[in-house]
Motif scaffolding. Structure first.
Motif, PDB file in Angstrom:
ATOM      1  N   LEU A 185       0.828  -1.188   0.000  1.00 59.62           N
ATOM      2  CA  LEU A 185       0.000   0.000   0.000  1.00 59.62           C
ATOM      3  C   LEU A 185       0.874   1.254   0.000  1.00 59.62           C
ATOM      4  CD1 LEU A 185      -2.558  -0.936   2.832  1.00 59.62           C
ATOM      5  CD2 LEU A 185      -2.536  -1.702   0.452  1.00 59.62           C
ATOM      6  N   LEU A 186       0.349   2.331  -0.579  1.00 60.01           N
ATOM      7  CA  LEU A 186       1.009   3.629  -0.531  1.00 60.01           C
ATOM      8  C   LEU A 186       0.081   4.623   0.153  1.00 60.01           C
ATOM      9  CD1 LEU A 186       3.224   5.681  -1.306  1.00 60.01           C
ATOM     10  CD2 LEU A 186       2.048   5.970  -3.512  1.00 60.01           C
ATOM     11  N   GLU A 209       6.235   4.556 -10.028  1.00 56.09           N
ATOM     12  CA  GLU A 209       7.403   3.682 -10.037  1.00 56.09           C
ATOM     13  C   GLU A 209       7.160   2.344  -9.343  1.00 56.09           C
ATOM     14  OE1 GLU A 209      10.370   4.291 -11.592  1.00 56.09           O
ATOM     15  OE2 GLU A 209       9.321   6.023 -12.445  1.00 56.09           O
ATOM     16  N   GLY A 210       6.268   2.329  -8.347  1.00 57.90           N
ATOM     17  CA  GLY A 210       6.060   1.128  -7.553  1.00 57.90           C
ATOM     18  C   GLY A 210       4.888   0.297  -8.033  1.00 57.90           C
ATOM     19  N   ALA A 211       4.863  -0.941  -7.564  1.00 54.04           N
ATOM     20  CA  ALA A 211       3.745  -1.838  -7.894  1.00 54.04           C
ATOM     21  C   ALA A 211       2.850  -1.938  -6.660  1.00 54.04           C
ATOM     22  CB  ALA A 211       4.280  -3.217  -8.283  1.00 54.04           C
ATOM     23  N   TYR A 212       1.866  -1.051  -6.572  1.00 56.76           N
ATOM     24  CA  TYR A 212       1.004  -0.985  -5.392  1.00 56.76           C
ATOM     25  C   TYR A 212      -0.342  -1.657  -5.650  1.00 56.76           C
ATOM     26  CZ  TYR A 212       4.446   2.263  -3.581  1.00 56.76           C
ATOM     27  OH  TYR A 212       5.613   2.814  -3.137  1.00 56.76           O
ATOM     28  N   ASP A 213      -0.882  -2.230  -4.572  1.00 54.70           N
ATOM     29  CA  ASP A 213      -2.203  -2.852  -4.649  1.00 54.70           C
ATOM     30  C   ASP A 213      -3.308  -1.868  -4.305  1.00 54.70           C
ATOM     31  OD1 ASP A 213      -1.574  -5.801  -5.139  1.00 54.70           O
ATOM     32  OD2 ASP A 213      -0.279  -5.330  -3.442  1.00 54.70           O
ATOM     33  N   LEU A 214      -2.953  -0.777  -3.595  1.00 54.24           N
ATOM     34  CA  LEU A 214      -3.951   0.214  -3.211  1.00 54.24           C
ATOM     35  C   LEU A 214      -3.256   1.490  -2.745  1.00 54.24           C
ATOM     36  CD1 LEU A 214      -7.261  -0.262  -1.367  1.00 54.24           C
ATOM     37  CD2 LEU A 214      -5.600   1.269  -0.296  1.00 54.24           C
ATOM     38  N   ASP A 246      -5.111   1.581 -12.952  1.00 54.44           N
ATOM     39  CA  ASP A 246      -6.406   1.307 -12.326  1.00 54.44           C
ATOM     40  C   ASP A 246      -6.285   0.895 -10.859  1.00 54.44           C
ATOM     41  OD1 ASP A 246      -5.298  -1.194 -12.597  1.00 54.44           O
ATOM     42  OD2 ASP A 246      -7.057  -2.121 -13.532  1.00 54.44           O
ATOM     43  N   VAL A 247      -5.139   1.203 -10.220  1.00 54.79           N
ATOM     44  CA  VAL A 247      -4.957   0.854  -8.809  1.00 54.79           C
ATOM     45  C   VAL A 247      -6.103   1.442  -7.982  1.00 54.79           C
ATOM     46  CG1 VAL A 247      -3.499   2.897  -8.382  1.00 54.79           C
ATOM     47  CG2 VAL A 247      -3.331   0.910  -6.871  1.00 54.79           C
ATOM     48  N   PRO A 248      -6.677   0.683  -7.039  1.00 55.90           N
ATOM     49  CA  PRO A 248      -7.741   1.232  -6.193  1.00 55.90           C
ATOM     50  C   PRO A 248      -7.233   2.425  -5.377  1.00 55.90           C
ATOM     51  CG  PRO A 248      -7.688  -1.159  -6.028  1.00 55.90           C
ATOM     52  CD  PRO A 248      -6.456  -0.754  -6.772  1.00 55.90           C
TER      53      PRO A 248
END
Length: 220
Positions: free
Chosen positions: A3-4, A42-47, A72-74
């Protein structure tokens, strides 16, 4: 899952990061909009948890920029503004949900889980791999029908391997998704958690590919 949080109130951001880390998420934090946009790209975030009133670039513009990129990240927006037009503007720019400060931490976690479940419907929220059943929504694991108690971090490591079952997942990839980007400890911490998973789930579940990483064995 990673998460970010983009929040300029540093005390709130730290509190949220600590709480969500304890829930088993890897959490990165940015305190201004431009830094947040850079990390999100830059990052691979899930939300993303995104404040609206941010220095540098406000949350509306950050959200709109990501959607214009096709990301399309939530996105869950947090704000001290509580007018219905503010909420509508946030949703119109591409946010998926909206929470007004002050808010309940329990409600925040519930909203996060709901957004992650919603996104996971195109895949399968429950993974069945040989004798293992991994319920990502409920964060529960069973082997041959018997539930196995895992810590939050153990579940997160297993989840990363399960999502790519049969593929080799490097130690660096596991660190990136399960620990935050600022982690500076011993990378061999991954081995500690893999060993714990083998003890709890069976030595045949996770194979070591020497020099490359680990692979969850589909038909263990």
């Amino acid at each position: 899952m990673r998460l970010l949080i983009v929040e300029d109130e540093k005390r709130l951001a730290l509190s949220l990061a600590k709480g969500l880390t304890a829930e088993g998420y890897a959490v990165d934090v940015a305190h201004d909009g431009r830094e947040g946009l850079h990390l999100a790209r830059e990052g691979a975030y899930d939300l993303l948890i995104l404040d609206i009133m941010l220095p540098g670039l406000n949350g509306y513009r950050l959200c709109a920029a990501l959607r214009a990129d096709g990301d399309d990240v939530p996105i869950l927006m947090l704000t001290a503004k509580d007018g219905e037009y503010d909420e509508a503007e946030g949703l119109d720019t591409g946010a998926d949900d909206y929470l007004t400060k002050p808010f309940s931490y329990v409600v925040l976690v519930a909203r996060i889980k709901a957004l992650l479940r919603r996104r996971g419907r195109t895949a399968l929220p429950v993974l069945r791999l040989g004798p293992l059943t991994i319920d990502q929504g409920a964060r529960r694991v069973s082997r041959d029908g018997a539930e196995v108690a895992l810590t939050a971090k153990e579940f997160a490591v297993l989840e990363q391997l399960a999502r790519r079952a049969g593929d080799v997942v490097s130690k660096a990839e596991i660190l990136e998704h399960v620990w935050d980007f600022a982690y500076e400890g011993d990378p061999n911490i991954v081995e500690v958690y893999v060993s714990a998973l083998r003890r709890k789930l069976g030595a045949d579940v996770i194979a070591t590919v020497r020099g490359a990483g680990y692979r969850l064995v589909r038909g263990a």
